[in-house]
Design an enzyme around this catalytic site. Structure first.
Site, mmCIF file in Angstrom:
data_model
loop_
_atom_site.group_PDB
_atom_site.id
_atom_site.type_symbol
_atom_site.label_atom_id
_atom_site.label_comp_id
_atom_site.label_asym_id
_atom_site.label_seq_id
_atom_site.Cartn_x
_atom_site.Cartn_y
_atom_site.Cartn_z
ATOM 1 N N GLU A 103 -86.345 -51.391 75.025
ATOM 2 C CA GLU A 103 -86.062 -51.863 73.672
ATOM 3 C C GLU A 103 -84.903 -51.076 73.078
ATOM 4 O OE1 GLU A 103 -85.822 -53.811 71.433
ATOM 5 O OE2 GLU A 103 -87.648 -54.352 70.383
ATOM 6 N N ASP A 107 -88.588 -49.490 64.968
ATOM 7 C CA ASP A 107 -88.430 -49.268 63.526
ATOM 8 C C ASP A 107 -89.829 -49.215 62.913
ATOM 9 O OD1 ASP A 107 -88.002 -49.758 60.737
ATOM 10 O OD2 ASP A 107 -86.019 -50.521 61.143
HETATM 11 P P1 XMP Z 1 -89.623 -53.337 64.084
HETATM 12 O O1 XMP Z 1 -89.569 -53.003 62.608
HETATM 13 O O2 XMP Z 1 -90.482 -54.530 64.356
HETATM 14 O O3 XMP Z 1 -88.138 -53.773 64.350
HETATM 15 O O4 XMP Z 1 -89.950 -52.125 64.909
HETATM 16 C C1 XMP Z 1 -87.593 -53.821 65.580
HETATM 17 C C2 XMP Z 1 -86.405 -54.729 65.607
HETATM 18 O O5 XMP Z 1 -85.730 -54.780 64.333
HETATM 19 C C3 XMP Z 1 -84.352 -54.638 64.515
HETATM 20 N N1 XMP Z 1 -83.919 -53.376 63.863
HETATM 21 C C4 XMP Z 1 -82.677 -52.917 63.777
HETATM 22 N N2 XMP Z 1 -81.526 -53.427 64.241
HETATM 23 N N3 XMP Z 1 -80.362 -51.590 63.329
HETATM 24 C C5 XMP Z 1 -80.371 -52.759 63.995
HETATM 25 O O6 XMP Z 1 -79.309 -53.208 64.408
HETATM 26 C C6 XMP Z 1 -81.469 -51.001 62.844
HETATM 27 O O7 XMP Z 1 -81.398 -49.927 62.237
HETATM 28 C C7 XMP Z 1 -82.696 -51.710 63.083
HETATM 29 N N4 XMP Z 1 -83.985 -51.468 62.749
HETATM 30 C C8 XMP Z 1 -84.692 -52.499 63.251
HETATM 31 C C9 XMP Z 1 -84.113 -54.615 66.011
HETATM 32 O O8 XMP Z 1 -83.832 -55.919 66.440
HETATM 33 C C10 XMP Z 1 -85.425 -54.183 66.594
HETATM 34 O O9 XMP Z 1 -85.685 -54.692 67.874
HETATM 35 MG MG MG Z 2 -84.424 -55.909 69.058
#
Ligand code: XMP
Ligand code: MG
Length: 184
Positions: A103, A107
């Site tokens: 991955e 986040d």
């Molecule tokens: P979660 O919150 O579900 O998010 O863990 C994961 C997906 O959200 C996108 N994501 C980001 N993409 N910069 C990005 O370009 C960031 O700081 C960021 N934070 C979350 C990403 O697609 C990831 O797989």
């Molecule tokens: Mg992603």
């Protein structure tokens, strides 16, 4: 493309090319040791993991195969909702396989925890996670990835595969996106 070419869109550079490559070598060595004599199926999550996957597989000494999934978390821009939909499924049968998810970023963890459960339901021997980046301050679910490239601050980052509105994926470094860019 070099970070300078994106001008004022990038507030700060967090990770340089050299730091990234050095860390990938370390993680790959750990993976090689942990999976000695086992074939690994790397499952990349499109599109963010494309760049890290390309560099990471070339650091590994293990035999690997690679497959891809495209999933979409409803919600757009800089926030994730945790409601996940499969846009492209795997071509590979996971029965008895040692799966290592690759991955781009962890986040809130909502996307990854959904994906782990989904893949576990398909009868693999094991499912582990290598996340290139992790934002410890943003994590909302209990999730312990076996391999983490870097822990970073809770800010929106781009580059090295990560995008904002599909841009910046080809930036060689990881940088914090200037917040004024979101408003455009
Ligand atoms: P979660 O919150 O579900 O998010 O863990 C994961 C997906 O959200 C996108 N994501 C980001 N993409 N910069 C990005 O370009 C960031 O700081 C960021 N934070 C979350 C990403 O697609 C990831 O797989
Ligand atoms: Mg992603």
């Amino acid at each position: 493309m070099k970070t300078d070419h994106f001008g004022k869109d990038i507030a700060t550079v967090l990770l340089t090319e050299e730091q990234i490559q050095r860390r990938l070598v370390e993680v790959a060595a750990q993976v090689d040791e942990d999976y000695a004599d086992r074939d690994i199926l790397l499952v990349g999550v499109l599109k963010g993991a494309v760049v890290v996957m390309a560099d990471f597989i070339r650091c590994l000494e293990s035999h690997v195969t690679m497959d891809w999934m495209a999933i979409s978390t409803y919600g757009s821009g800089t926030k994730s909702s945790g409601v996940v939909r499969i846009l492209k499924d795997l071509d590979t049968d996971l029965d008895g396989r040692d799966v290592l998810i690759v991955e781009d970023i962890l986040d809130t963890g909502l996307t990854l925890s959904w994906l782990i459960e989904n893949l576990r339901s398909r009868g693999p021997a094991s499912v582990e996670v290598f996340t290139f980046l992790r934002k410890p301050d943003a994590v909302q679910v209990e999730l312990d990835p076996k391999y983490v490239g870097f822990d970073i601050p809770n800010e929106f980052v781009v580059g090295y595969g990560l995008d904002y509105a599909e841009h910046y994926r080809n930036m060689r470094e990881v940088g914090v996106l200037e917040p004024s860019v979101y408003g455009r």
